[in-house]
Design a protein around this motif. Sequence first.
Motif, mmCIF file in Angstrom:
data_model
loop_
_atom_site.group_PDB
_atom_site.id
_atom_site.type_symbol
_atom_site.label_atom_id
_atom_site.label_comp_id
_atom_site.label_asym_id
_atom_site.label_seq_id
_atom_site.Cartn_x
_atom_site.Cartn_y
_atom_site.Cartn_z
ATOM 1 N N GLU A 1 54.048 12.905 85.297
ATOM 2 C CA GLU A 1 52.915 13.712 84.880
ATOM 3 C C GLU A 1 52.532 14.643 86.042
ATOM 4 N N THR A 2 52.136 15.854 85.744
ATOM 5 C CA THR A 2 51.772 16.766 86.816
ATOM 6 C C THR A 2 50.323 16.550 87.248
ATOM 7 N N ARG B 1 48.170 18.845 87.652
ATOM 8 C CA ARG B 1 47.361 19.703 86.781
ATOM 9 C C ARG B 1 46.952 18.962 85.516
ATOM 10 N N GLU B 2 47.910 18.240 84.953
ATOM 11 C CA GLU B 2 47.645 17.535 83.706
ATOM 12 C C GLU B 2 46.696 16.358 83.939
ATOM 13 N N THR B 3 47.025 15.517 84.908
ATOM 14 C CA THR B 3 46.166 14.355 85.167
ATOM 15 C C THR B 3 44.739 14.774 85.460
ATOM 16 N N ASN C 1 43.009 17.238 84.490
ATOM 17 C CA ASN C 1 42.267 17.572 83.276
ATOM 18 C C ASN C 1 42.044 16.348 82.392
ATOM 19 N N MET C 2 43.068 15.532 82.274
ATOM 20 C CA MET C 2 42.989 14.382 81.361
ATOM 21 C C MET C 2 41.867 13.409 81.722
ATOM 22 N N VAL C 3 41.563 13.308 83.014
ATOM 23 C CA VAL C 3 40.527 12.357 83.426
ATOM 24 C C VAL C 3 39.143 12.999 83.511
#
Lengths: 398, 398, 398
Positions: free
Chosen positions: C104-105, C107-109, C111-113
Motif C-alpha cells: 500500500e502506498t 498516499r493511500e494509507t 487518506n484511508m486512516v
Amino acid sequence: MDQKLQAYIEKLNTLDFSKMYENDFFLTWEKTDDELAAVFTVADALRSLRERNISTKIFNSGLGISLFRDNSTRTRFSFASACDLLGLRVQDLDEGKSQIAHGETVRETANMVSFMADAIGIRDDMYIGKGNAYMHEVVNAVTEGYRTGVLEQKPTLVNLQCDIDHPTQCMADMAHIIHTFDGVENLKGKKIAMTWAYSPSYGKPLSVPQGVIGLMTRFGMDVVLAHPEGYEVMPEVETVAKANAAKSGGSFRKTNSMAEAFKDADIVYPKSWAPFAAMEKRTDLYGKGDQDGIKALEKELLAQNALHRDWCCTEELMKTTRFGNALYLHCLPADINGVSCTDGEVEASVFDRYRTSLYKQASYKPYVIAAMIFLAKVKDPQALLAALEAAGTPRRIG
Amino acid sequence: MDQKLQAYIEKLNTLDFSKMYENDFFLTWEKTDDELAAVFTVADALRSLRERNISTKIFNSGLGISLFRDNSTRTRFSFASACDLLGLRVQDLDEGKSQIAHGETVRETANMVSFMADAIGIRDDMYIGKGNAYMHEVVNAVTEGYRTGVLEQKPTLVNLQCDIDHPTQCMADMAHIIHTFDGVENLKGKKIAMTWAYSPSYGKPLSVPQGVIGLMTRFGMDVVLAHPEGYEVMPEVETVAKANAAKSGGSFRKTNSMAEAFKDADIVYPKSWAPFAAMEKRTDLYGKGDQDGIKALEKELLAQNALHRDWCCTEELMKTTRFGNALYLHCLPADINGVSCTDGEVEASVFDRYRTSLYKQASYKPYVIAAMIFLAKVKDPQALLAALEAAGTPRRIG
Amino acid sequence: MDQKLQAYIEKLNTLDFSKMYENDFFLTWEKTDDELAAVFTVADALRSLRERNISTKIFNSGLGISLFRDNSTRTRFSFASACDLLGLRVQDLDEGKSQIAHGETVRETANMVSFMADAIGIRDDMYIGKGNAYMHEVVNAVTEGYRTGVLEQKPTLVNLQCDIDHPTQCMADMAHIIHTFDGVENLKGKKIAMTWAYSPSYGKPLSVPQGVIGLMTRFGMDVVLAHPEGYEVMPEVETVAKANAAKSGGSFRKTNSMAEAFKDADIVYPKSWAPFAAMEKRTDLYGKGDQDGIKALEKELLAQNALHRDWCCTEELMKTTRFGNALYLHCLPADINGVSCTDGEVEASVFDRYRTSLYKQASYKPYVIAAMIFLAKVKDPQALLAALEAAGTPRRIG
C-alpha cells in the motif's frame, strides 16, 4: 432544518426498518430492501451533520469492541471512526494479549468483555465455514447474557468481514455508486462487472466478490461475475444473487471472459480472490495442522494464478466499457502493475485516474458502520436526527 | 430521588471512608470495614445510575493508565469499562512498545506517563515478592511527583492483581455473595470453602485464594481453606485471615480434605493454584535466568499436580453442600472437564448450572474498580452521586 | 478573567501566527519567532486552564492518529495526553497490525486512516533522509485528500521526532528554560552547552542535538555544540544554527572539548548521539539489507564510542558551570553511571540533584503538542481561550 437532512428524514419515514432496532448486521441478504435503504440514508444523514460541524454523539459512555483476526488498516480505522463519531470508546480484543488460549469459550469471552459494550465489530474471514459462524456464536452469547441479566445491554454486532460477506465494504461501495449515479433510481439496467483479476499473492478472501454479487443484484442492475475456470465463489451466494436479480428486475450471469464482462459495463470491480474450493481445502489443512499440505496448496494456487496473468484491468479493457469511462471500483489496497508488483490487478494509469474516486468510495465505510450501529441502538432515528440538528452541538469549536 | 440511590447515600452517611480520598487500593486488609463497605455501596450506586441510563462521567478529560505484566481479558476490559464509565481514556503502557528496557527507572516511567493521568491500574502477579512491591514503587514515585509539582494530580493506583492479593476480583466476588445472600448481614455463620482444585496447567497465581481468605474472613463467615499438602499459601496472609476471623466473630481453618471443606458449605470456590514455596523458587530461578531449573521445576510441579487429579468439583461433592446447592464461585476461566481439558477443576454439568451466576459474579468487577477510583477522586461522594442523579444526563440517547 | 490567562491572551495579541492555522509542524526553523512564541504562550494558557480544573476540550469527536516507528514511552503518552486534553481519541497506526506491508502506498494509507482524523503525530527518526520526507509525503497526501473532497478536514501533522529535528522535545526543553529563567527576555547572553556524552549503546538519534542548536540559537543565547571529532551533526542544521545566532544577537560555536563547553555555562545538555556520517552509512546498509555490514558498523561505532568514555557529566564538570549550578537538561531516559550502566552520560549524584527539574522539563511536552494542534485548528485562539475560561466546564467534578 437543513433541507438535505429534512429529505433524509422524509425518506426514512417511507421505510420499514423497525426490526433493525436491537438487532445485528451479519449479511446484506438477510436484510430487507427498506433496511438497506435505511442504512444508506442514515449514513448520509450522519455525514451531513458532521460536515456541518454538528455532533452526532449519542453515547456518553460505552465501549465499541473490535476483534480483528486478520491484519487491517482501513476497516480498523473505519470502525474506530464510526464508534468515536457516536461517542463509543474502542477497546480492541487482541487475542494475543488475552487469556483466550487457556481454553476459554467464545460464550464466556463474549460476555466477559461486554458488560459495558454497546457494539462489537468482528473481522474473521480466513477460514471457510468459520467466520460467520463465530459471529453468530458471539451474538448468541451476548443475547443470552442480556436475557439472563448478566449484561445491562445487548451489544450490536457489525460484521466487519466474514468468510461469506463483507457488508460494510459492499454497502460503502454501493453508497459510492448511488452518489456517483445520482440516486439509486438511476441504476436500473446499468451493467456492473465483478471480475477476478490476477495477483501475485494468493488466498485473498472471497467476501468481496460474494458480497458484491449478493448486494448489487438488488438494484435492477445487470450483474456479471467473471473469473477464470476454477475460481468459483460459494454456490450459495450465487443462488442468492440469482434470486435477487429475478426479484429486482435485473440480471445475474457468469462468464469466463474478462473482456465480455467489461464490454459496455457502467461499473467494473476487478479484484483477485482465491478459488472457493481451494479455501475450503486450506481450511481443512489448517484444521489438521498439515503444514506440508498448506505449503503444497500455496504452491499450486500460485501456479494456478500465474496462468491468468492476462486478467488485468488495462487501459485497453477500460476503453471497451460504456463511453470508455466505467466507474472503476476496488476495496483497496490494489495490486498495481509496476507499483506494488510487476503484474497485478490493474494498470497504474487506470488506478491513478480513479484514485480520488477510489478514496471517496472508501470514505463511506465509517458512515455505513455508524449507521448500522445507530439503527440498532436508536428507537426513533428520525426524531433523534432532528434532535441532533436542533441541539447543534459543535463537533469541533474554534 | 430514586429510593435505591437514596438508600446507598444513607448507607454511605454511616461510614467513615475519609482516608480513601486521594489514596490508593493495594490490599483489602489495609482497608477498614467501613472503607470496604463504601466500595460495595458506591459500586451499587454507580450500577444503579447506569442501569437507569444516567451518566456517571466525572472526568471531562484524563487518562487511566493500564499496565498488564501478564495476559488478561476480563481484567483488561473491566478496567477499560470502569475508566470509560467515569470519563477517563485508557492508555495502555505496553512495556514491549516502550523504552523501559533501556534502563529507565520505575520512578521515572511512573512520572513520565502520569502528567495527565488520574488512575493507574496494574496487574503484576507473576513473581513472589515483586508485584505488590512494584505497585508501591509506582505510588511512591507519583506521590513524590505530585508533592514536588511535577504532576498536577496524583493518579490513584488500583491493584489489578499482585503476588499477594487480587482485590478487584475478591471484592467483585464478595459483592456477588452479598447480593446472592441478600445483604452482608445474612453472612454470619455461613460456611465458605476456598479449595484447591486440579488443573493440568501449573503455576496459577496465589492471589485469588489469598485474596479470598484475606477478605471473606471479615464478615463473620466460617472460612475453610482446603488444599493438598504442599499447596500452602503465603503464611502472612493466613495470619491476616486468622486475625480477621477472630475480630469478625467467624472462623478460619485449614484442611487437606476437599470433602471436608465442601461438607455443608454455603459457598464453594474450587480453583487451582501453585504452591507458594514453588512460586518462590520459580521467582529465584527467573531472577538467575536459570532456564534448565525452570523447566525442571515445571516438570516437577506438573507431576505433583497430577497426584491430585481427584480434587475436582464434582456433582457428587456439590450434593454434600448445604441443601446440595452451595453458591459455586470461580474467577474464570475455569478448567472444565471435557471442555477445556480432560480432567480439570470442575465437572461440566456443575459449571453449566452456575454459568449465569458466574457471569454475574464477574459483572461486578468494572463497578468495583470504578468505585475504588471514585472514592479516591471525589471528596464528597454522597453529594456527587445525588448531583449525578439530579443532572440525569443520559448515558445513551435514543 | 484570571490575570495569568489575561496576560497570555494579551501576549498572543502582539504576535502574528495566522499562518499556523490549518498548517503543520515539521521543523522549528520553518516557523517564525512569533509562531514559536505563540506555541509557548498557548501551552502555558492550556496548562493554566487545566490547573484551575477548566476543560480545554475543543473536539466533541475526532481521532488523533499516532504512528511510532520506534519504541516510545514518554512521547507516546505526551501525544495521548495532548489529544485527550483537547477531546481527540488516539488511534494508533500500528504498522505490524496493518496491511501496509502489502504494498500500500503512503498516499493511500494516509487518506484511508484520516476520514475522521484531526491530528496525526509521527515519530520516524531511524534513517537519515527518511523520517522528515515521510512526514511530508503524509501531509501532501492528506492535503490533496482534503482538496479533492475525500477528507472532510485536513488533519494537522505534529512531528514527534524525525531524522532532522525533535520539535516537541526541544520546544518543551525551551519552555522549561523560559520558566526556569523567568522569561525569555532573561536569556540574552546565557551560555548553553549542547554536548555529546558517552553511552554504552550506539546509534542514538541526532534529532535532539540538532533540534537544540536549531532552536536555542533563536533567543540571543551563546550556544556551544561540543562533541569528539567524528560526531558531527548534519551540516545543514549547523548552517541554520549559525544564521539563527547571527539574527538573534547570540552566538553559535563548536568545540571538541566538553570542559570548554561546560565552563561558565548557564545550561548544559549532555547527551549521546551517533555520528551523522555513520547514520547515513547505516541507512544505506539497511536499504541494501546488508546484515553483515550493519553488524560491522555497530562494532565499529561501539569501539569509537568507547574511546570517549571520559565525556561524562560529572560533579567536577558541573562545578565549572556558572555558580556551579547550571541548569542540567536531558530528554530522558539518561544513561546514568552505576544505575543503568557502568559508565554513561551522567554521574548519579548529578542526575539525582536535578531529577525534579528533569521531570518538570518533560511535563511541558503534552502542552507543547496540544498547543501545536490548537493553533492549527482554532481560527481565533485568544477568543477561544477566553471562551473556555468563561464556560468554566470542570475538567473533573468532585
